[in-house]
Design a protein around this motif. Structure first.
Motif, PDB file in Angstrom:
ATOM      1  N   LEU A   9      33.789  51.485  44.479  1.00 12.42           N
ATOM      2  CA  LEU A   9      34.752  52.503  44.043  1.00 12.42           C
ATOM      3  C   LEU A   9      34.814  52.571  42.518  1.00 12.42           C
ATOM      4  O   LEU A   9      34.842  53.661  41.938  1.00 12.42           O
ATOM      5  N   TRP A  10      34.830  51.384  41.895  1.00 10.45           N
ATOM      6  CA  TRP A  10      34.864  51.360  40.432  1.00 10.45           C
ATOM      7  C   TRP A  10      33.628  52.038  39.848  1.00 10.45           C
ATOM      8  O   TRP A  10      33.725  52.812  38.884  1.00 10.45           O
ATOM      9  N   MET A  11      32.496  51.747  40.394  1.00  6.35           N
ATOM     10  CA  MET A  11      31.264  52.359  39.894  1.00  6.35           C
ATOM     11  C   MET A  11      31.257  53.868  40.116  1.00  6.35           C
ATOM     12  O   MET A  11      30.849  54.638  39.236  1.00  6.35           O
ATOM     13  N   ARG A  12      31.713  54.293  41.302  1.00  6.62           N
ATOM     14  CA  ARG A  12      31.744  55.728  41.596  1.00  6.62           C
ATOM     15  C   ARG A  12      32.680  56.464  40.638  1.00  6.62           C
ATOM     16  O   ARG A  12      32.371  57.568  40.164  1.00  6.62           O
ATOM     17  N   TYR A  13      33.823  55.844  40.354  1.00  5.26           N
ATOM     18  CA  TYR A  13      34.790  56.503  39.476  1.00  5.26           C
ATOM     19  C   TYR A  13      34.353  56.457  38.018  1.00  5.26           C
ATOM     20  O   TYR A  13      34.324  57.491  37.319  1.00  5.26           O
ATOM     21  N   LYS A  14      33.985  55.273  37.542  1.00  3.81           N
ATOM     22  CA  LYS A  14      33.690  55.108  36.122  1.00  3.81           C
ATOM     23  C   LYS A  14      32.330  55.683  35.720  1.00  3.81           C
ATOM     24  O   LYS A  14      32.169  56.177  34.603  1.00  3.81           O
ATOM     25  N   GLU A  15      31.371  55.597  36.614  1.00 12.60           N
ATOM     26  CA  GLU A  15      30.018  56.019  36.260  1.00 12.60           C
ATOM     27  C   GLU A  15      29.668  57.417  36.749  1.00 12.60           C
ATOM     28  O   GLU A  15      28.765  58.065  36.208  1.00 12.60           O
ATOM     29  N   GLN A  16      30.397  57.882  37.787  1.00 17.71           N
ATOM     30  CA  GLN A  16      30.079  59.199  38.332  1.00 17.71           C
ATOM     31  C   GLN A  16      31.257  60.183  38.249  1.00 17.71           C
ATOM     32  O   GLN A  16      31.120  61.346  38.605  1.00 17.71           O
ATOM     33  N   ASP A  18      33.950  60.177  40.070  1.00 17.42           N
ATOM     34  CA  ASP A  18      34.401  60.509  41.424  1.00 17.42           C
ATOM     35  C   ASP A  18      35.929  60.369  41.512  1.00 17.42           C
ATOM     36  O   ASP A  18      36.478  59.266  41.506  1.00 17.42           O
ATOM     37  N   GLU A  19      36.639  61.505  41.587  1.00 17.02           N
ATOM     38  CA  GLU A  19      38.104  61.508  41.619  1.00 17.02           C
ATOM     39  C   GLU A  19      38.648  60.924  42.924  1.00 17.02           C
ATOM     40  O   GLU A  19      39.729  60.346  42.948  1.00 17.02           O
ATOM     41  N   LYS A  20      37.899  61.080  44.003  1.00 12.50           N
ATOM     42  CA  LYS A  20      38.339  60.504  45.274  1.00 12.50           C
ATOM     43  C   LYS A  20      38.345  58.979  45.180  1.00 12.50           C
ATOM     44  O   LYS A  20      39.243  58.313  45.709  1.00 12.50           O
ATOM     45  N   ALA A  21      37.350  58.421  44.509  1.00  4.46           N
ATOM     46  CA  ALA A  21      37.287  56.976  44.312  1.00  4.46           C
ATOM     47  C   ALA A  21      38.473  56.512  43.467  1.00  4.46           C
ATOM     48  O   ALA A  21      39.061  55.459  43.727  1.00  4.46           O
ATOM     49  N   ARG A  22      38.839  57.319  42.473  1.00  7.16           N
ATOM     50  CA  ARG A  22      40.000  57.014  41.628  1.00  7.16           C
ATOM     51  C   ARG A  22      41.271  56.936  42.464  1.00  7.16           C
ATOM     52  O   ARG A  22      42.067  56.003  42.326  1.00  7.16           O
ATOM     53  N   GLU A  23      41.455  57.903  43.348  1.00  5.60           N
ATOM     54  CA  GLU A  23      42.636  57.920  44.201  1.00  5.60           C
ATOM     55  C   GLU A  23      42.671  56.712  45.135  1.00  5.60           C
ATOM     56  O   GLU A  23      43.730  56.120  45.367  1.00  5.60           O
ATOM     57  N   GLU A  24      41.509  56.332  45.655  1.00  2.00           N
ATOM     58  CA  GLU A  24      41.443  55.159  46.539  1.00  2.00           C
ATOM     59  C   GLU A  24      41.795  53.880  45.780  1.00  2.00           C
ATOM     60  O   GLU A  24      42.463  52.992  46.315  1.00  2.00           O
ATOM     61  N   LEU A  25      41.352  53.792  44.535  1.00  2.00           N
ATOM     62  CA  LEU A  25      41.667  52.620  43.717  1.00  2.00           C
ATOM     63  C   LEU A  25      43.167  52.531  43.454  1.00  2.00           C
ATOM     64  O   LEU A  25      43.762  51.447  43.538  1.00  2.00           O
ATOM     65  N   ILE A  26      43.790  53.649  43.154  1.00  2.00           N
ATOM     66  CA  ILE A  26      45.230  53.676  42.899  1.00  2.00           C
ATOM     67  C   ILE A  26      45.997  53.236  44.138  1.00  2.00           C
ATOM     68  O   ILE A  26      46.927  52.420  44.063  1.00  2.00           O
ATOM     69  N   LEU A  27      45.614  53.746  45.289  1.00  2.00           N
ATOM     70  CA  LEU A  27      46.266  53.363  46.543  1.00  2.00           C
ATOM     71  C   LEU A  27      46.033  51.885  46.863  1.00  2.00           C
ATOM     72  O   LEU A  27      46.932  51.182  47.325  1.00  2.00           O
ATOM     73  N   LEU A  61      50.148  52.027  36.441  1.00  2.00           N
ATOM     74  CA  LEU A  61      48.975  51.728  37.264  1.00  2.00           C
ATOM     75  C   LEU A  61      47.886  52.780  37.046  1.00  2.00           C
ATOM     76  O   LEU A  61      46.703  52.446  36.893  1.00  2.00           O
ATOM     77  N   ILE A  62      48.275  54.050  37.052  1.00  2.00           N
ATOM     78  CA  ILE A  62      47.313  55.131  36.835  1.00  2.00           C
ATOM     79  C   ILE A  62      46.650  54.974  35.467  1.00  2.00           C
ATOM     80  O   ILE A  62      45.423  55.114  35.320  1.00  2.00           O
ATOM     81  N   ASP A  63      47.458  54.664  34.464  1.00  2.00           N
ATOM     82  CA  ASP A  63      46.926  54.453  33.118  1.00  2.00           C
ATOM     83  C   ASP A  63      45.932  53.286  33.104  1.00  2.00           C
ATOM     84  O   ASP A  63      44.883  53.349  32.448  1.00  2.00           O
ATOM     85  N   ALA A  64      46.266  52.216  33.850  1.00  2.00           N
ATOM     86  CA  ALA A  64      45.391  51.038  33.903  1.00  2.00           C
ATOM     87  C   ALA A  64      44.062  51.374  34.564  1.00  2.00           C
ATOM     88  O   ALA A  64      42.992  50.966  34.082  1.00  2.00           O
ATOM     89  N   VAL A  65      44.107  52.111  35.673  1.00  2.00           N
ATOM     90  CA  VAL A  65      42.873  52.496  36.373  1.00  2.00           C
ATOM     91  C   VAL A  65      41.993  53.346  35.470  1.00  2.00           C
ATOM     92  O   VAL A  65      40.773  53.168  35.411  1.00  2.00           O
ATOM     93  N   GLU A  66      42.614  54.259  34.741  1.00  2.00           N
ATOM     94  CA  GLU A  66      41.842  55.173  33.902  1.00  2.00           C
ATOM     95  C   GLU A  66      41.221  54.475  32.681  1.00  2.00           C
ATOM     96  O   GLU A  66      40.142  54.851  32.223  1.00  2.00           O
ATOM     97  N   LYS A  67      41.907  53.454  32.161  1.00  2.00           N
ATOM     98  CA  LYS A  67      41.434  52.819  30.931  1.00  2.00           C
ATOM     99  C   LYS A  67      40.657  51.528  31.163  1.00  2.00           C
ATOM    100  O   LYS A  67      40.061  50.990  30.242  1.00  2.00           O
ATOM    101  N   PHE A  68      40.676  51.025  32.378  1.00  2.00           N
ATOM    102  CA  PHE A  68      40.020  49.750  32.670  1.00  2.00           C
ATOM    103  C   PHE A  68      38.504  49.858  32.541  1.00  2.00           C
ATOM    104  O   PHE A  68      37.888  50.817  33.009  1.00  2.00           O
ATOM    105  N   ASP A  69      37.910  48.856  31.897  1.00  2.00           N
ATOM    106  CA  ASP A  69      36.454  48.786  31.766  1.00  2.00           C
ATOM    107  C   ASP A  69      35.945  47.821  32.834  1.00  2.00           C
ATOM    108  O   ASP A  69      36.053  46.603  32.680  1.00  2.00           O
ATOM    109  N   HIS A  70      35.391  48.352  33.901  1.00  2.00           N
ATOM    110  CA  HIS A  70      34.986  47.522  35.043  1.00  2.00           C
ATOM    111  C   HIS A  70      33.783  46.637  34.734  1.00  2.00           C
ATOM    112  O   HIS A  70      33.462  45.731  35.503  1.00  2.00           O
ATOM    113  N   GLN A  71      33.121  46.889  33.605  1.00  2.00           N
ATOM    114  CA  GLN A  71      31.941  46.104  33.264  1.00  2.00           C
ATOM    115  C   GLN A  71      32.283  44.853  32.450  1.00  2.00           C
ATOM    116  O   GLN A  71      31.441  43.987  32.262  1.00  2.00           O
ATOM    117  N   ARG A  72      33.526  44.780  31.989  1.00  2.00           N
ATOM    118  CA  ARG A  72      33.953  43.600  31.248  1.00  2.00           C
ATOM    119  C   ARG A  72      34.404  42.516  32.216  1.00  2.00           C
ATOM    120  O   ARG A  72      34.834  42.787  33.332  1.00  2.00           O
TER     121      ARG A  72
END
Length: 258
Positions: A9-16, A18-27, A61-72
């Protein structure tokens, strides 16, 4: 949810994107909001609805999902809890729900603890604080109960500066963005942490234990009461006194660097 799927999900959202992946991460991480809000709600008056805390926390939480660097190499939960807590506290500040009179009493107590403990070279007892203020122990305990609501804002939330200063920054914000850190900020942050560590070490044993269990072990005041075989109100009082002492120590640091 399977950890591998979460990583996808992180890869789909951050690299592609994918807004649906973003919503799943928030939930998926929504439980963090409830965890943080419920912990903060313990010290709040009934004037603040828990649902309001949830609302502010979701923004964090939304702010955290949007700003989080999943590669760190940083655990999202740790990063998100700081963001959620900060968003809730910012929301509370905007509500201005703490009466001015209570804030003034809190500031007065901070100064008394700071002044008295600097003179004594140790933690001041309740009797000494009451005598310094010219009141009896019953009155002191009443004031401590009143100002307890002002101590929900962690010492880690802000460093330096006075209330309302635009330049005031969160420690987490400074640490998070390496490109924005300058040498002065690093030095000031390090000095503040060192002063805070020394101040915690000087706390009376019970207050020190409450700080450790609440901020480092993540227990609620009620859970700490069960561990120490004390009432929740007594734990709240110990927490309040500890925070006032620590704020007083940080306050002296601010004066030294101005």
């Amino acid at each position: 949810m399977n950890p591998d799927y979460v990583n996808q999900l992180w890869m789909r959202y951050k690299e592609q994107g994918d807004e649906k992946a973003r919503e799943e991460l928030i939930l998926h991480y929504a439980g963090l909001v409830k965890y943080v809000a419920n912990r903060l709600a313990i010290n709040l008056s009934s004037a603040v609805e828990v649902d309001e805390l949830y609302s502010y926390g979701v923004e964090g939480l939304i702010d955290a999902v949007e700003k989080f660097d999943h590669q760190r190499n940083i655990k999202f939960e740790t990063y998100a809890i700081t963001r959620i807590r900060g968003a809730i506290i910012d929301g509370l500040r905007s509500m201005d729900w703490v009466p001015v009179s209570i804030r003034q009493k809190s500031k007065e107590l901070e100064k008394v603890y700071s002044r008295l403990e600097a003179k004594l070279g140790r933690a001041a007892s309740d009797e000494e604080v009451a005598e310094e203020m010219g009141i009896d122990l019953e009155k002191l305990n009443k004031i401590l109960r009143e100002v307890a609501v002002t101590t929900i804002i962690s010492l880690e939330d802000f460093y330096a500066g006075e209330e309302g200063e635009e330049k005031k920054k969160r420690w987490a914000d400074i640490i998070e963005d390496g490109d924005s850190i300058n040498a002065l900020e690093i030095l000031e942050l390090t000095e503040t942490k060192e002063i805070l560590a020394r101040a915690i070490a000087k706390l009376p044993e019970k207050e020190k234990l409450v700080i450790y269990l609440y901020y480092y072990e993540g227990l609620t005041l009620k859970e700490i009461g069960a561990v120490l075989n004390l009432s929740e109100s007594r734990i709240s009082q110990l927490h309040t006194k500890a925070i006032l002492r620590l704020r007083g120590s940080l306050g002296k640091k601010k004066q030294q660097i101005i």
